[in-house]
Design a protein around this motif. Sequence first.
Motif, mmCIF file in Angstrom:
data_model
loop_
_atom_site.group_PDB
_atom_site.id
_atom_site.type_symbol
_atom_site.label_atom_id
_atom_site.label_comp_id
_atom_site.label_asym_id
_atom_site.label_seq_id
_atom_site.Cartn_x
_atom_site.Cartn_y
_atom_site.Cartn_z
ATOM 1 N N PRO B 241 0.804 -1.229 0.000
ATOM 2 C CA PRO B 241 0.000 0.000 0.000
ATOM 3 C C PRO B 241 0.842 1.287 0.000
ATOM 4 O O PRO B 241 1.885 1.365 0.641
ATOM 5 N N VAL B 242 0.335 2.227 -0.756
ATOM 6 C CA VAL B 242 0.997 3.527 -0.883
ATOM 7 C C VAL B 242 -0.048 4.627 -0.686
ATOM 8 O O VAL B 242 -1.168 4.508 -1.190
ATOM 9 N N ILE B 243 0.331 5.671 0.026
ATOM 10 C CA ILE B 243 -0.505 6.874 0.076
ATOM 11 C C ILE B 243 0.331 8.046 -0.411
ATOM 12 O O ILE B 243 1.451 8.270 0.063
ATOM 13 N N VAL B 244 -0.218 8.745 -1.391
ATOM 14 C CA VAL B 244 0.471 9.915 -1.955
ATOM 15 C C VAL B 244 -0.134 11.167 -1.331
ATOM 16 O O VAL B 244 -1.352 11.369 -1.397
ATOM 17 N N LEU B 245 0.705 11.980 -0.682
ATOM 18 C CA LEU B 245 0.228 13.210 -0.054
ATOM 19 C C LEU B 245 0.291 14.362 -1.056
ATOM 20 O O LEU B 245 1.327 14.578 -1.703
ATOM 21 N N THR B 246 -0.803 15.059 -1.164
ATOM 22 C CA THR B 246 -0.880 16.141 -2.162
ATOM 23 C C THR B 246 -1.386 17.437 -1.526
ATOM 24 O O THR B 246 -2.071 17.411 -0.502
ATOM 25 N N ASN B 247 -1.022 18.519 -2.143
ATOM 26 C CA ASN B 247 -1.634 19.808 -1.800
ATOM 27 C C ASN B 247 -1.780 20.625 -3.083
ATOM 28 O O ASN B 247 -1.441 20.156 -4.180
ATOM 29 N N ARG B 248 -2.224 21.840 -2.939
ATOM 30 C CA ARG B 248 -2.535 22.647 -4.107
ATOM 31 C C ARG B 248 -1.285 23.020 -4.900
ATOM 32 O O ARG B 248 -1.352 23.374 -6.064
ATOM 33 N N ARG B 249 -0.143 22.963 -4.241
ATOM 34 C CA ARG B 249 1.085 23.357 -4.944
ATOM 35 C C ARG B 249 1.778 22.190 -5.643
ATOM 36 O O ARG B 249 2.945 22.280 -6.013
ATOM 37 N N CYS B 250 1.059 21.084 -5.807
ATOM 38 C CA CYS B 250 1.547 20.010 -6.692
ATOM 39 C C CYS B 250 1.165 20.451 -8.100
ATOM 40 O O CYS B 250 -0.019 20.463 -8.453
ATOM 41 N N PHE B 251 2.118 20.785 -8.892
ATOM 42 C CA PHE B 251 1.822 21.398 -10.181
ATOM 43 C C PHE B 251 2.606 20.715 -11.298
ATOM 44 O O PHE B 251 3.671 20.139 -11.066
ATOM 45 N N SER B 252 2.048 20.765 -12.492
ATOM 46 C CA SER B 252 2.759 20.341 -13.699
ATOM 47 C C SER B 252 3.153 18.861 -13.627
ATOM 48 O O SER B 252 2.287 18.003 -13.534
ATOM 49 N N ALA B 253 4.446 18.552 -13.624
ATOM 50 C CA ALA B 253 4.874 17.149 -13.618
ATOM 51 C C ALA B 253 4.426 16.440 -12.340
ATOM 52 O O ALA B 253 4.202 15.220 -12.346
ATOM 53 N N ALA B 254 4.291 17.198 -11.233
ATOM 54 C CA ALA B 254 3.815 16.591 -9.980
ATOM 55 C C ALA B 254 2.328 16.257 -10.103
ATOM 56 O O ALA B 254 1.865 15.210 -9.636
ATOM 57 N N ASN B 255 1.574 17.128 -10.741
ATOM 58 C CA ASN B 255 0.156 16.875 -11.026
ATOM 59 C C ASN B 255 0.036 15.632 -11.910
ATOM 60 O O ASN B 255 -0.808 14.767 -11.689
ATOM 61 N N ASN B 256 0.945 15.542 -12.889
ATOM 62 C CA ASN B 256 0.952 14.388 -13.791
ATOM 63 C C ASN B 256 1.297 13.099 -13.028
ATOM 64 O O ASN B 256 0.723 12.040 -13.276
ATOM 65 N N PHE B 257 2.237 13.213 -12.075
ATOM 66 C CA PHE B 257 2.628 12.065 -11.256
ATOM 67 C C PHE B 257 1.416 11.552 -10.464
ATOM 68 O O PHE B 257 1.149 10.344 -10.426
ATOM 69 N N VAL B 258 0.675 12.486 -9.870
ATOM 70 C CA VAL B 258 -0.508 12.104 -9.085
ATOM 71 C C VAL B 258 -1.557 11.471 -10.004
ATOM 72 O O VAL B 258 -2.184 10.463 -9.656
ATOM 73 N N SER B 259 -1.711 12.036 -11.196
ATOM 74 C CA SER B 259 -2.661 11.511 -12.168
ATOM 75 C C SER B 259 -2.332 10.053 -12.525
ATOM 76 O O SER B 259 -3.232 9.228 -12.719
ATOM 77 N N LYS B 260 -1.048 9.743 -12.593
ATOM 78 C CA LYS B 260 -0.638 8.378 -12.925
ATOM 79 C C LYS B 260 -0.746 7.454 -11.711
ATOM 80 O O LYS B 260 -1.211 6.320 -11.821
ATOM 81 N N MET B 261 -0.284 7.938 -10.567
ATOM 82 C CA MET B 261 -0.241 7.091 -9.371
ATOM 83 C C MET B 261 -1.643 6.678 -8.925
ATOM 84 O O MET B 261 -1.854 5.564 -8.448
#
Lengths: 264, 343
Positions: B241-261
């Motif tokens: 199990p993995v939990i990815v922590l995000t906030n509003r300042r996840c942008f661009s490639a980080a947003n893309n990373f979250v979209s994939k994960m």
Amino acid sequence: MKRIIGYLWVCFVTHPLLAQYHNEEIQRGMNEGTLIGIGTSQIRDTYLSPFNYAGWGARIFNERMTFFREMRFSRQQIISVDISSTENPAENVNDFGAFVNYSFAYHYRLQAGANFRLLTGASAHLMGGFIYNTRNGNNPLSAKVDVDLNFSFLALYRFRINGRPVVLRYQGDLPLVGVFFAPHYGISYYEIFNAGNMADVIKLNSFHNKFSLKTHVTMDIPVHNATLRLGYLSSLYHSDINDIKTHILSNTFMIGWVKQFMLR
Amino acid sequence: MRRSCITYLSCLFFLTAVIFFCWGCEMEDEFETSPFRNFEACWKLLDENYCFFDYKEVDWNATHDKYFPMITDSMTEHELFQVLASMTLELQDGHVNVVSKYFFSSYEGWFQYYPANFNWSIIQSYYQKGARAGDYDEIRYVRLSSDRIGYIYYGSFNESILESELNKIFDAFEGCKGLIIDVRDNGGGSLTNSDRFASRFLEEKTVCGYIQHKIGKGHQDFSEPFPLYLEPSDGNLWLKPVIVLTNRRCFSAANNFVSKMRILPNVRTLGGSTGGGSGFPFTSELPNGWRIRFSTSPILDVDKQHTEFGIAPDIPVTLSPDDIERNKDTLIETAIQLLLASD
């Protein structure tokens, strides 16, 4: 038509004997010239910037040429490497260009006099290189790969200065048809190479989407037992495909030496 | 015959000279400071290349008419910059920037009015409390909660990491029950780096999104979505199990990373909505030499939807003031509890 087919057959299929231009008595020989040069360069590639970048360029140029079949045919091989550094009009960004050109040509003598020869023929040409913009982030590079069939024409004129034989040459190479690497209007190299979207990135080119002309003038001057070659090369390349326009214009002054090889 | 040859040769030479002369004239370009010319160049560049006009329902012609009257011949460089910056801010896109010698414009509305959900000094205290802590520049890792949970903070995808370094990180988590990946305040960077990291969390090649590109200058001239694949790494994989922590300042490639994960079976996202920025940006320039950056290729999620305005988390959690006072990170604590409770 038969004459053209016969000519193409001789040019690209048969393996003629080598000969040398300067001396009719030499039946097999090769003339090799290596030149280096510097000059001006202008580049515009709208994938990188809508503006024209101007600066300098340098070139290394190696040519091997043989005449055969009683001087009626010639075979020519040219390898040239050129680099350039250009600046945008505001002079705050650079484009660096690097290109390798290879061409292999056969020419047929149309007309000849005692000191004058006019030849025409065809060449296969391969070009690979890139333009790199120092400021762009995800679109820093525009790659160029072209394979062309060229119309090639060549004129040689021999005269004497102070009793020494001098050979003046003018040559032009005009691509007629070929294929080239042509990315879509807004596609990123990430999509092409990382994601693997290679669809339709190779396109047929001809005068409707590309015009290119390479001309060079050289003068061979005997100096003691060697031959000095002075040259001027103009290269013009224009393509307009997928709403991406590329212009590359360079003028290079060159100097080098010519070597003669006896093969008989 | 000799005369005809010379005539022929002269014609060829003359023709060549004319072609080169005409070409030289066409290539002429000069440094141009005219406010009108730079305004029009800026508007046109975006008009022909920007990719979200229709999605964002921006009437670009109306935008031109709104800002054009502000341009005058006598305006200063700074005044021109302010007009261009204001015009580009209408696009509400963090990937659109105008950069002059002295000024930089950037849309910040994508994070400005949202809770930070992030406190770096609190995160640092977790490193001090944890075990087997290590770091590779922007990447820090540690074992938390009595060695049972692994934690990685990846602060910027501008920072690349070697496969061998990733192997060492995952070796350090041997025996852990779950993993927290913290990409809060990760403003993006290279997609290659984010893909390399994400490739540690799947077993087989998976479609993780789509990319489009402009095929012409029109606002609707787009290619068909092309699938983006994520392939498993040859190195150590993490399939627990993995939990990815995000906030509003996840942008661009980080947003893309979250979209994939978030499409991977063992992965959940926790925290705040990401900041978006799903347009792949290109750079160009204005006649006066100013740099301009803009989104050109939309990257879609696995359902072919835009993520330009961000991705909502699976588990919304906000950093609570009480936890901040106790030097605790609400998101990390919640993630630890969820991972420890998972099977």
